[in-house]
Design an enzyme around this catalytic site. Sequence first.
Site, PDB file in Angstrom:
ATOM      1  N   ASN A  45     -62.605  20.222 -13.717  1.00 38.95           N
ATOM      2  CA  ASN A  45     -63.212  19.001 -12.869  1.00 38.95           C
ATOM      3  C   ASN A  45     -63.164  18.061 -13.102  1.00 38.95           C
ATOM      4  OD1 ASN A  45     -65.451  16.761 -13.444  1.00 38.95           O
ATOM      5  ND2 ASN A  45     -66.991  18.049 -14.027  1.00 38.95           N
TER       6      ASN A  45
ATOM      7  N   ASP B 178     -64.321  15.155 -11.532  1.00 37.33           N
ATOM      8  CA  ASP B 178     -64.772  14.034 -11.460  1.00 37.33           C
ATOM      9  C   ASP B 178     -64.671  13.084 -11.877  1.00 37.33           C
ATOM     10  OD1 ASP B 178     -66.879  15.554 -10.574  1.00 37.33           O
ATOM     11  OD2 ASP B 178     -67.460  15.618 -12.413  1.00 37.33           O
ATOM     12  N   HIS B 179     -63.519  12.694 -12.910  1.00 39.05           N
ATOM     13  CA  HIS B 179     -62.510  11.901 -13.806  1.00 39.05           C
ATOM     14  C   HIS B 179     -61.305  10.861 -12.741  1.00 39.05           C
ATOM     15  CE1 HIS B 179     -66.830  11.147 -16.248  1.00 39.05           C
ATOM     16  NE2 HIS B 179     -65.608  12.578 -17.214  1.00 39.05           N
TER      17      HIS B 179
ATOM     18  N   ARG C 143     -62.156   0.644  -9.850  1.00 36.77           N
ATOM     19  CA  ARG C 143     -61.297  -0.119  -8.723  1.00 36.77           C
ATOM     20  C   ARG C 143     -62.036  -0.487  -6.851  1.00 36.77           C
ATOM     21  NH1 ARG C 143     -57.295  -4.224 -10.986  1.00 36.77           N
ATOM     22  NH2 ARG C 143     -57.896  -3.918 -12.745  1.00 36.77           N
TER      23      ARG C 143
ATOM     24  N   HIS D 131     -68.579  17.072  -9.043  1.00 35.94           N
ATOM     25  CA  HIS D 131     -70.469  17.163  -9.157  1.00 35.94           C
ATOM     26  C   HIS D 131     -70.468  15.458  -8.729  1.00 35.94           C
ATOM     27  CE1 HIS D 131     -73.968  16.080 -12.193  1.00 35.94           C
ATOM     28  NE2 HIS D 131     -74.466  16.218 -10.810  1.00 35.94           N
TER      29      HIS D 131
ATOM     30  N   ARG E 125     -72.816  12.943  -7.792  1.00 39.62           N
ATOM     31  CA  ARG E 125     -74.344  12.456  -7.695  1.00 39.62           C
ATOM     32  C   ARG E 125     -75.121  12.027  -7.261  1.00 39.62           C
ATOM     33  NH1 ARG E 125     -75.373  12.111 -13.592  1.00 39.62           N
ATOM     34  NH2 ARG E 125     -73.520  12.960 -14.985  1.00 39.62           N
TER      35      ARG E 125
ATOM     36  N   ARG F 151     -72.190   7.725  -8.767  1.00 37.68           N
ATOM     37  CA  ARG F 151     -70.462   7.118  -9.681  1.00 37.68           C
ATOM     38  C   ARG F 151     -69.059   7.456  -9.062  1.00 37.68           C
ATOM     39  NH1 ARG F 151     -73.185   8.761 -15.233  1.00 37.68           N
ATOM     40  NH2 ARG F 151     -74.935   8.136 -14.435  1.00 37.68           N
ATOM     41  N   HIS F 152     -69.182   8.586  -9.149  1.00 36.36           N
ATOM     42  CA  HIS F 152     -67.760   9.004  -9.027  1.00 36.36           C
ATOM     43  C   HIS F 152     -67.202   9.589  -7.909  1.00 36.36           C
ATOM     44  CE1 HIS F 152     -69.718  12.467 -11.036  1.00 36.36           C
ATOM     45  NE2 HIS F 152     -69.375  12.278 -12.341  1.00 36.36           N
TER      46      HIS F 152
ATOM     47  N   GLU G 114     -71.126  20.755  -8.312  1.00 36.57           N
ATOM     48  CA  GLU G 114     -72.228  20.722  -9.325  1.00 36.57           C
ATOM     49  C   GLU G 114     -73.148  19.892  -8.476  1.00 36.57           C
ATOM     50  OE1 GLU G 114     -71.333  19.272 -13.225  1.00 36.57           O
ATOM     51  OE2 GLU G 114     -69.710  20.256 -13.478  1.00 36.57           O
TER      52      GLU G 114
ATOM     53  N   THR H 263     -72.621  10.887 -18.848  1.00 40.86           N
ATOM     54  CA  THR H 263     -72.498  12.887 -18.643  1.00 40.86           C
ATOM     55  C   THR H 263     -73.769  14.181 -18.542  1.00 40.86           C
ATOM     56  OG1 THR H 263     -70.942  14.212 -19.115  1.00 40.86           O
ATOM     57  CG2 THR H 263     -71.693  13.499 -20.715  1.00 40.86           C
ATOM     58  N   THR H 264     -73.464  14.572 -18.338  1.00 41.16           N
ATOM     59  CA  THR H 264     -75.008  15.986 -18.117  1.00 41.16           C
ATOM     60  C   THR H 264     -74.873  16.265 -19.576  1.00 41.16           C
ATOM     61  OG1 THR H 264     -74.252  16.481 -16.365  1.00 41.16           O
ATOM     62  CG2 THR H 264     -75.476  18.185 -17.184  1.00 41.16           C
TER      63      THR H 264
ATOM     64  N   GLU I 268     -73.874  28.888 -16.871  1.00 41.39           N
ATOM     65  CA  GLU I 268     -73.164  28.250 -16.843  1.00 41.39           C
ATOM     66  C   GLU I 268     -73.411  28.139 -18.213  1.00 41.39           C
ATOM     67  OE1 GLU I 268     -70.546  25.258 -14.994  1.00 41.39           O
ATOM     68  OE2 GLU I 268     -69.598  24.329 -17.468  1.00 41.39           O
TER      69      GLU I 268
ATOM     70  N   HIS J   9     -67.646  22.373 -21.144  1.00 41.40           N
ATOM     71  CA  HIS J   9     -68.728  21.117 -21.338  1.00 41.40           C
ATOM     72  C   HIS J   9     -68.545  20.756 -23.087  1.00 41.40           C
ATOM     73  CE1 HIS J   9     -71.191  17.065 -21.223  1.00 41.40           C
ATOM     74  NE2 HIS J   9     -71.573  17.588 -20.003  1.00 41.40           N
ATOM     75  N   GLY J  10     -68.011  19.191 -23.115  1.00 42.47           N
ATOM     76  CA  GLY J  10     -67.384  19.127 -23.964  1.00 42.47           C
ATOM     77  C   GLY J  10     -65.460  19.978 -25.176  1.00 42.47           C
TER      78      GLY J  10
ATOM     79  N   GLY K   3     -63.431  19.473 -18.123  1.00 40.91           N
ATOM     80  CA  GLY K   3     -62.809  18.121 -17.402  1.00 40.91           C
ATOM     81  C   GLY K   3     -62.342  17.116 -17.941  1.00 40.91           C
ATOM     82  N   HIS K   4     -62.977  16.398 -19.103  1.00 44.65           N
ATOM     83  CA  HIS K   4     -63.291  15.503 -20.025  1.00 44.65           C
ATOM     84  C   HIS K   4     -61.494  15.837 -20.147  1.00 44.65           C
ATOM     85  CE1 HIS K   4     -63.215  11.747 -22.773  1.00 44.65           C
ATOM     86  NE2 HIS K   4     -63.786  10.869 -21.374  1.00 44.65           N
TER      87      HIS K   4
HETATM   88  N1  PXP Z   1     -70.471  22.247 -16.638  1.00 38.22           N
HETATM   89  C1  PXP Z   1     -70.984  21.059 -17.050  1.00 38.22           C
HETATM   90  C2  PXP Z   1     -71.952  21.452 -15.843  1.00 38.22           C
HETATM   91  C3  PXP Z   1     -70.859  19.312 -16.115  1.00 38.22           C
HETATM   92  O1  PXP Z   1     -71.847  18.654 -16.116  1.00 38.22           O
HETATM   93  C4  PXP Z   1     -69.452  19.004 -16.592  1.00 38.22           C
HETATM   94  C5  PXP Z   1     -69.105  17.310 -16.867  1.00 38.22           C
HETATM   95  O2  PXP Z   1     -69.748  17.042 -15.422  1.00 38.22           O
HETATM   96  C6  PXP Z   1     -68.980  20.017 -17.356  1.00 38.22           C
HETATM   97  C7  PXP Z   1     -69.003  21.380 -17.491  1.00 38.22           C
HETATM   98  C8  PXP Z   1     -67.264  19.200 -17.760  1.00 38.22           C
HETATM   99  O3  PXP Z   1     -67.779  18.892 -19.085  1.00 38.22           O
HETATM  100  P1  PXP Z   1     -66.530  17.707 -19.937  1.00 38.22           P
HETATM  101  O4  PXP Z   1     -65.446  17.341 -18.410  1.00 38.22           O
HETATM  102  O5  PXP Z   1     -67.259  17.836 -21.253  1.00 38.22           O
HETATM  103  O6  PXP Z   1     -64.992  19.286 -19.677  1.00 38.22           O
END
Ligand code: PXP
Length: 398
Positions: free
Chosen positions: A162, A164-165, A173, A198, A200, A204-205, A225, A255-256, A306, A346-347, A368-369
């Site tokens: 992911n 997004d970040h 910026r 994602h 949104r 935002r990103h 997403e 975040t979600t 998921e 997630h996480g 992602g993160h």
């Molecule tokens: N899956 C879903 C549905 C999410 O919303 C996210 C966060 O955007 C992720 C996975 C990835 O989570 P993380 O950034 O914590 O790895």
Amino acid sequence: MSVNLSFTHDNETRPVSRDLLVKRAAWLLRRLDQADKDVSIVLMGDRDMASYNSRYRQRQGPTNVLSFPAGPPPGPPAIALTEHEIGDILISVDTAAREAQNNNTTLHDRITELMIHGLLHLLGYDHERSEEEAWVMWDKEQELFRELKCYRSSTMAQLAINIDHVATVRQARGGAEPDPVLAGGICELAGAQGIVVHLREDRRHIQDRDVRILRQTVKTKLNLEMAAVKEIILIALDLKPDMITLVPEKRRELTTEGGLDVIANENKVRKTIDKMSRAAIPVSLFIDPDMEQIKAARDVGATFVELHTGRYCDAGTEQERDREFDLIAESAETAKGAGLRVNAGHGLDYRNTARIAALDAIEELSIGHAVISRAVQVGLDQAVREMLALVRPPFPAH
Ligand code: PXP
């Protein structure tokens, strides 16, 4: 079928993964047409093994593996053994570790080879009866080990990144750098099997332009997403990502938070799935590991779920983490059994991912993160490769 695997050795000094070995033993039983049978495997240290070796084989010192086929106990047939038990296999982890080092292999692979050897003995193979039988047994061992390797790599989970970040940093910026499109390409070149963004409602990103270009550049699989809202649904139908994942979306969340409540939003979710189906876009529903949500996901016609791994990742204690893990493992099996394909995410980070990735029912992890954070320190290519090594460990390294 049951594989009863216990340890009596010190698992702190020589850590072995019970999950992995049970999985391999179960595969072997199936492959050897023993799917309805039970086997006990005991991993022990050299001292215990030496004592069994002396007691049952009158030999001094430890050996690597001993097998005891199930059979009527000596004396009057008072206890009827069930017809399902094929016997016990004892393995010395200390000897296996020395042999692994000498053979330039890993402890888990050496233990696997010894499990194969022990199982074949239980099924009547015997290398001590004649040279010919020794060759037959050796060939069978090699064949099973090779097949087990192929099986493992074909069922390993895939890694989708992911990005997004990357866009979060760019938006800080409001300029053009860093570009998530370029990041997506780097992730793919490093071996990621999918790219997730994602889009949104508040943008935002990730921006519309990112998704549009990624649709053209991503060579693996683009997973969009999104919330089940009209504006984003229209974008998805226009761009046709390889799949979409429906998530709940709140303006104020960082975040979600939590999975989609499919039961409460059944109508909206079903309608979105119908629209996507007509455009041949598979839909995944991001849900908590909850049996009712899984049932609802199946009933509304989702292709994937998921499973939300957030509670597992955020657990404050080992016990809580184990409980959350068990819930994910059980949910993944239930969802697969219900005909759904199963992803998770997630996480997840570099400490907690390997255990989830080892679950058979899970096809793909969305991360992602943790990867983007690590990329700031070591570079994106390396961060993805390090995560891939946890999700899809090269077979011998596990
Ligand atoms: N899956 C879903 C549905 C999410 O919303 C996210 C966060 O955007 C992720 C996975 C990835 O989570 P993380 O950034 O914590 O790895």
